[in-house]
Design a protein around this motif. Structure first.
Motif, short mmCIF file in Angstrom:
data_model
loop_
_atom_site.label_atom_id
_atom_site.label_comp_id
_atom_site.label_asym_id
_atom_site.label_seq_id
_atom_site.Cartn_x
_atom_site.Cartn_y
_atom_site.Cartn_z
N LYS A 128 -47.88 63.06 -58.63
CA LYS A 128 -49.12 63.16 -58.21
C LYS A 128 -49.41 62.01 -57.32
CE LYS A 128 -51.19 65.38 -62.18
NZ LYS A 128 -52.07 65.33 -63.37
N TRP A 129 -49.06 60.79 -57.66
CA TRP A 129 -49.14 59.57 -56.96
C TRP A 129 -48.48 59.67 -55.65
CZ3 TRP A 129 -45.39 56.17 -55.13
CH2 TRP A 129 -45.91 54.98 -54.81
N ARG A 130 -47.11 60.27 -55.63
CA ARG A 130 -46.47 60.37 -54.34
C ARG A 130 -47.36 61.13 -53.13
NH1 ARG A 130 -41.69 61.87 -56.19
NH2 ARG A 130 -41.03 59.64 -56.50
N GLU A 131 -47.71 62.17 -53.88
CA GLU A 131 -48.73 63.16 -52.92
C GLU A 131 -49.91 62.60 -52.45
OE1 GLU A 131 -49.50 66.93 -55.00
OE2 GLU A 131 -47.39 67.29 -55.55
N GLU A 132 -50.50 61.91 -53.44
CA GLU A 132 -51.96 61.10 -52.86
C GLU A 132 -51.50 60.13 -51.72
OE1 GLU A 132 -54.86 61.48 -53.32
OE2 GLU A 132 -54.45 63.30 -54.54
N ARG A 133 -50.40 59.44 -52.02
CA ARG A 133 -49.82 58.31 -50.99
C ARG A 133 -49.51 59.17 -49.82
NH1 ARG A 133 -45.00 53.96 -51.82
NH2 ARG A 133 -45.70 52.74 -50.07
N MET A 134 -48.78 60.05 -49.72
CA MET A 134 -48.40 60.75 -48.64
C MET A 134 -49.56 61.27 -47.67
SD MET A 134 -45.01 60.80 -48.40
CE MET A 134 -44.18 62.20 -47.73
N LYS A 135 -50.71 61.57 -48.31
CA LYS A 135 -52.01 62.17 -47.71
C LYS A 135 -52.17 61.29 -46.55
CE LYS A 135 -53.70 65.24 -51.09
NZ LYS A 135 -54.94 65.50 -52.23
N ASN A 136 -52.18 59.89 -46.99
CA ASN A 136 -52.87 58.73 -45.99
C ASN A 136 -51.68 58.03 -45.24
OD1 ASN A 136 -55.19 59.04 -47.53
ND2 ASN A 136 -54.72 57.72 -49.11
N MET A 137 -50.55 58.50 -45.17
CA MET A 137 -49.45 58.14 -44.23
C MET A 137 -49.53 58.76 -42.89
SD MET A 137 -46.33 57.69 -46.48
CE MET A 137 -46.19 56.54 -47.88
N THR A 138 -49.04 57.99 -41.77
CA THR A 138 -48.71 58.43 -40.64
C THR A 138 -47.36 59.07 -40.67
OG1 THR A 138 -47.56 56.71 -39.68
CG2 THR A 138 -50.29 56.53 -39.50
N PRO A 139 -47.05 59.97 -39.46
CA PRO A 139 -45.72 60.77 -39.54
C PRO A 139 -44.58 59.79 -39.46
CG PRO A 139 -47.33 61.72 -37.97
CD PRO A 139 -47.86 60.52 -38.58
N GLU A 140 -44.92 58.50 -39.05
CA GLU A 140 -43.79 57.71 -39.01
C GLU A 140 -43.55 57.11 -40.37
OE1 GLU A 140 -46.38 57.09 -36.59
OE2 GLU A 140 -45.41 58.06 -35.07
N GLU A 141 -44.65 56.54 -41.25
CA GLU A 141 -44.32 56.16 -42.34
C GLU A 141 -43.82 57.22 -43.27
OE1 GLU A 141 -48.05 53.12 -42.65
OE2 GLU A 141 -48.63 55.16 -42.95
N LYS A 142 -44.20 58.38 -43.09
CA LYS A 142 -43.91 59.49 -44.14
C LYS A 142 -42.23 59.48 -43.72
CE LYS A 142 -47.74 62.42 -44.18
NZ LYS A 142 -48.72 63.85 -43.88
N GLU A 143 -41.80 59.76 -42.58
CA GLU A 143 -40.35 59.69 -42.30
C GLU A 143 -39.34 58.45 -43.00
OE1 GLU A 143 -37.49 59.52 -38.56
OE2 GLU A 143 -39.16 60.25 -38.11
N ARG A 144 -40.09 57.40 -42.82
CA ARG A 144 -39.59 56.23 -43.58
C ARG A 144 -39.50 56.38 -45.00
NH1 ARG A 144 -42.34 52.74 -39.67
NH2 ARG A 144 -43.78 52.40 -41.26
N PHE A 145 -40.63 56.79 -45.61
CA PHE A 145 -40.66 57.10 -47.01
C PHE A 145 -39.74 57.84 -47.52
CE2 PHE A 145 -42.83 59.06 -50.66
CZ PHE A 145 -42.84 57.81 -51.66
N GLU A 146 -39.79 59.18 -46.79
CA GLU A 146 -38.82 60.15 -47.10
C GLU A 146 -37.36 59.56 -47.02
OE1 GLU A 146 -39.73 63.37 -44.73
OE2 GLU A 146 -41.58 63.79 -46.02
N GLN A 147 -37.01 58.89 -46.16
CA GLN A 147 -35.50 58.43 -45.85
C GLN A 147 -35.28 57.45 -47.30
OE1 GLN A 147 -35.76 56.36 -42.05
NE2 GLN A 147 -35.00 58.31 -41.03
N ARG A 148 -36.24 56.50 -47.41
CA ARG A 148 -36.18 55.56 -48.60
C ARG A 148 -35.83 56.24 -49.85
NH1 ARG A 148 -40.24 52.29 -46.23
NH2 ARG A 148 -41.66 53.29 -47.85
N GLU A 149 -36.83 57.39 -50.00
CA GLU A 149 -36.48 58.17 -51.34
C GLU A 149 -35.32 58.90 -51.26
OE1 GLU A 149 -38.56 58.74 -53.99
OE2 GLU A 149 -39.47 57.09 -53.43
#
Length: 151
Positions: free
Chosen positions: A108-129
């Motif tokens: 749930k926390w991850r979904e909420e965080r992803m909503k507020n991210m830009t596409p570049e931030e989402k990509e970096r986040f997914e790479q880290r995960e």
């Protein structure tokens, strides 16, 4: 002859000074220096007004970040009761259910965080995960080898 009397007078003056100083300091009781723990507790167990708290510092309401620069959220009594009720419920759960509930909350926390991210931030986040998940699947020997290769 003058040199000898001068030396004698210096020695006598030094002895008298030492005797007087020892007598003056002997009259005072040596002050007990508080330990580091006592000094830290004296600082941490006082609120903004200088009043002492009866509870240990880590149990003070809303002070989980632990410092004057980051005092944490100031919780109301109702919020404190809700948190304590959640903790009591959490303690009742068996370890398997606790792990499952933790994973659900994290999702749930991850979904909420992803909503507020830009596409570049989402990509970096997914790479880290993805890297974290890959690391979790490794054996300790594989992790050690990867560390050595990174050096």
């Amino acid at each position: 002859m003058i040199k000898t009397s001068w030396k004698k007078s210096l020695v006598v003056a030094g002895v008298l000074t030492a005797l007087c100083a020892s007598a003056a300091f002997a009259a005072e009781q040596p002050a007990q220096k508080p330990s580091m723990r006592e000094r830290a507790n004296a600082i941490l167990h006082h609120d903004e007004n200088g009043a002492s708290s009866d509870r240990p510092y880590h149990m003070e309401r809303g002070r989980h970040w632990g410092g004057p620069m980051h005092p944490g959220p100031q919780l109301t009594d109702e919020q404190v009761k809700e948190r304590e009720a959640r903790r009591a419920e959490w303690e009742k759960l068996p370890p398997e259910q606790r792990k499952k509930a933790y994973e659900e909350e994290r999702a749930k926390w991850r979904e909420e965080r992803m909503k507020n991210m830009t596409p570049e931030e989402k990509e970096r986040f997914e790479q880290r995960e993805a890297k974290r998940e890959e690391w979790r699947k490794m054996t300790p020997e594989q992790r050690q080898k990867a560390r050595e290769e990174a050096r």
